[in-house]
Design a protein around this motif. Structure first.
Motif, mmCIF file in Angstrom:
data_model
loop_
_atom_site.group_PDB
_atom_site.id
_atom_site.type_symbol
_atom_site.label_atom_id
_atom_site.label_comp_id
_atom_site.label_asym_id
_atom_site.label_seq_id
_atom_site.Cartn_x
_atom_site.Cartn_y
_atom_site.Cartn_z
ATOM 1 N N GLN A 59 0.833 -1.208 0.000
ATOM 2 C CA GLN A 59 0.000 0.000 0.000
ATOM 3 C C GLN A 59 0.869 1.260 0.000
ATOM 4 N N GLN A 60 1.929 1.233 0.786
ATOM 5 C CA GLN A 60 2.828 2.388 0.860
ATOM 6 C C GLN A 60 3.732 2.474 -0.366
ATOM 7 N N ARG A 71 -5.054 -0.468 -9.470
ATOM 8 C CA ARG A 71 -4.197 -1.147 -10.443
ATOM 9 C C ARG A 71 -4.813 -2.487 -10.828
ATOM 10 N N LEU A 86 -5.760 0.190 -4.933
ATOM 11 C CA LEU A 86 -5.233 1.446 -5.468
ATOM 12 C C LEU A 86 -5.606 1.642 -6.938
ATOM 13 N N LEU A 89 3.496 1.217 -3.451
ATOM 14 C CA LEU A 89 2.886 1.509 -4.748
ATOM 15 C C LEU A 89 2.501 2.983 -4.875
ATOM 16 N N GLN A 90 2.252 3.624 -3.753
ATOM 17 C CA GLN A 90 2.006 5.071 -3.792
ATOM 18 C C GLN A 90 3.317 5.845 -3.862
ATOM 19 N N ARG A 91 4.362 5.291 -3.240
ATOM 20 C CA ARG A 91 5.673 5.944 -3.294
ATOM 21 C C ARG A 91 6.286 5.819 -4.678
ATOM 22 N N TYR A 92 6.058 4.696 -5.340
ATOM 23 C CA TYR A 92 6.634 4.446 -6.673
ATOM 24 C C TYR A 92 5.487 4.110 -7.633
ATOM 25 N N PRO A 93 4.716 5.095 -8.053
ATOM 26 C CA PRO A 93 3.513 4.833 -8.858
ATOM 27 C C PRO A 93 3.808 4.308 -10.261
#
Length: 361
Positions: free
Chosen positions: A216-217, A248, A246, A219-223
């Protein structure tokens, strides 16, 4: 006298296996008793033990190495000790158990997680003290880690010159040799493919919920991430859940790899959400019992490729193979003629044909 004579006649009329005491084996299973992989591992061993006529006891460590050490200590203090103890070097417990076993007369065999190089160096200095450690059976973990990334890249397709692709990686427990070997394979594949950028490698500790929270963290940090490599299926499934949340689409804009063959992972492969699934090493405990069965018969492990076997057990499953394993379910070991795999009566050129294909024929 007549009664005694009759007893002897009855015994002599029975086959040898009916009067001889069964070879006894204890397996220190490091996993949880509810953990899909380790339960399937145990079931395959139980199928092997039934076919081979061996007495198998399985003790679960519940992911706590101290439990395994306590179980080993109690075992070596028993009045009736087993003939063999099978253990896993999970969280580096093997050397302590080897030391405990000295003088017990119990033969030790290591599966799945090998000794580290440092551990081997220390033990080699006093190998005579560990004469009851008779061998090991390991799968190709490094190769599995390597092939997972290579297969992800093959399915993604070639990148234009100068273009890079972002990767996230989920490894297991940091102090587990199997996890370390899979990581080594990942890094070998990365060295061959410099266009792949490993954005971050985290330790999901084989746990679905932990990997879900980490993903969760991340995939938001490395979109821009397009590839996710996981050292087991539970972590892959947790990361896939996070990706869906998210927005995807696993198998389409985000390709996942995993390892093991839980029903959920097999279904995810069949459905196209999981792109790569390596499997096969849940069989290694069952194959180890064949080797111990032959050791009890006095067969020389060295002529069979032992006493330290390195087997190519992992293979990348096709969807058809995943469907076969799904259909077999808990009866996967019932298809294997373990007794027929024994080297007893075989020519000197015989080598164990251990492979996942023995289950999929």
């Amino acid at each position: 006298m007549f009664k005694v004579l009759c007893k002897w006649v009855i015994c002599l009329s029975l086959p040898f296996w009916a009067v001889a005491q069964a070879t006894s084996v204890v397996f220190l299973n490091p996993g949880n008793s509810t953990e899909t992989f380790w339960v399937s591992y145990s079931r395959f061993m139980q199928a092997a033990a039934r076919d081979l006529g061996m007495d198998l006891q399985i003790l679960y460590g519940e992911r706590n190495p101290q439990n395994s050490l306590d179980q080993a200590r109690e075992l070596f203090q028993r009045a009736q000790k087993p003939d063999y103890l099978i253990l896993v070097n999970e969280q580096y417990v093997a050397p302590q158990i080897l030391r405990m076993s000295q003088g017990s007369g119990v033969k030790l065999f290591i599966v799945n997680s090998p000794l580290t190089e440092d551990q081997r160096a220390l033990i080699r200095q006093s190998r005579s003290s560990y004469s009851d450690w008779i061998g090991s059976m390991m799968s190709n973990d490094e190769e599995a880690g390597y092939r997972m990334l290579k297969e992800l890249l093959r399915q993604h397709g070639p990148l234009p010159a100068g273009q890079t692709i972002d990767l996230l990686a989920f490894s297991g427990v940091k102090v587990t040799p199997a996890a370390q070997l899979r990581e080594q394979g990942l890094h070998r594949a990365l060295a061959e493919n410099p266009q792949v950028r490993l954005r971050q490698l985290v330790y999901g500790e084989w746990n679905r919920q932990r990997a879900h929270e980490q993903a969760q963290q991340l995939l938001q940090r490395y979109p821009q991430t397009q590839l996710i490599w996981s050292a087991n299926d539970e972590m892959a499934l947790g990361a896939m859940q996070a990706a869906r949340e998210l927005g995807r689409k696993p198998g389409r804009d985000l390709l996942f790899s995993g390892l093991n063959s839980s029903p959920e992972a097999l279904q995810a492969l069949i459905d196209g959400e999981l792109s790569v699934l390596m499997a096969g090493h849940f069989t290694s405990g069952g194959w180890a019992l064949v080797a111990l069965h032959d050791d009890a018969l006095g067969l020389d492990a060295r002529r069979l490729g032992g006493p330290d076997w390195h087997l190519s057990l992992f293979q990348s499953l096709t969807r058809d193979q995943a469907r076969q394993l799904m259909r077999l379910g808990d009866q996967v070991g019932a298809r294997v003629d373990f007794r027929g795999l024994s080297a007893q009566g075989k020519p000197d050129s015989y080598r164990y044909p251990f492979s996942l294909q023995l289950l999929l024929h």
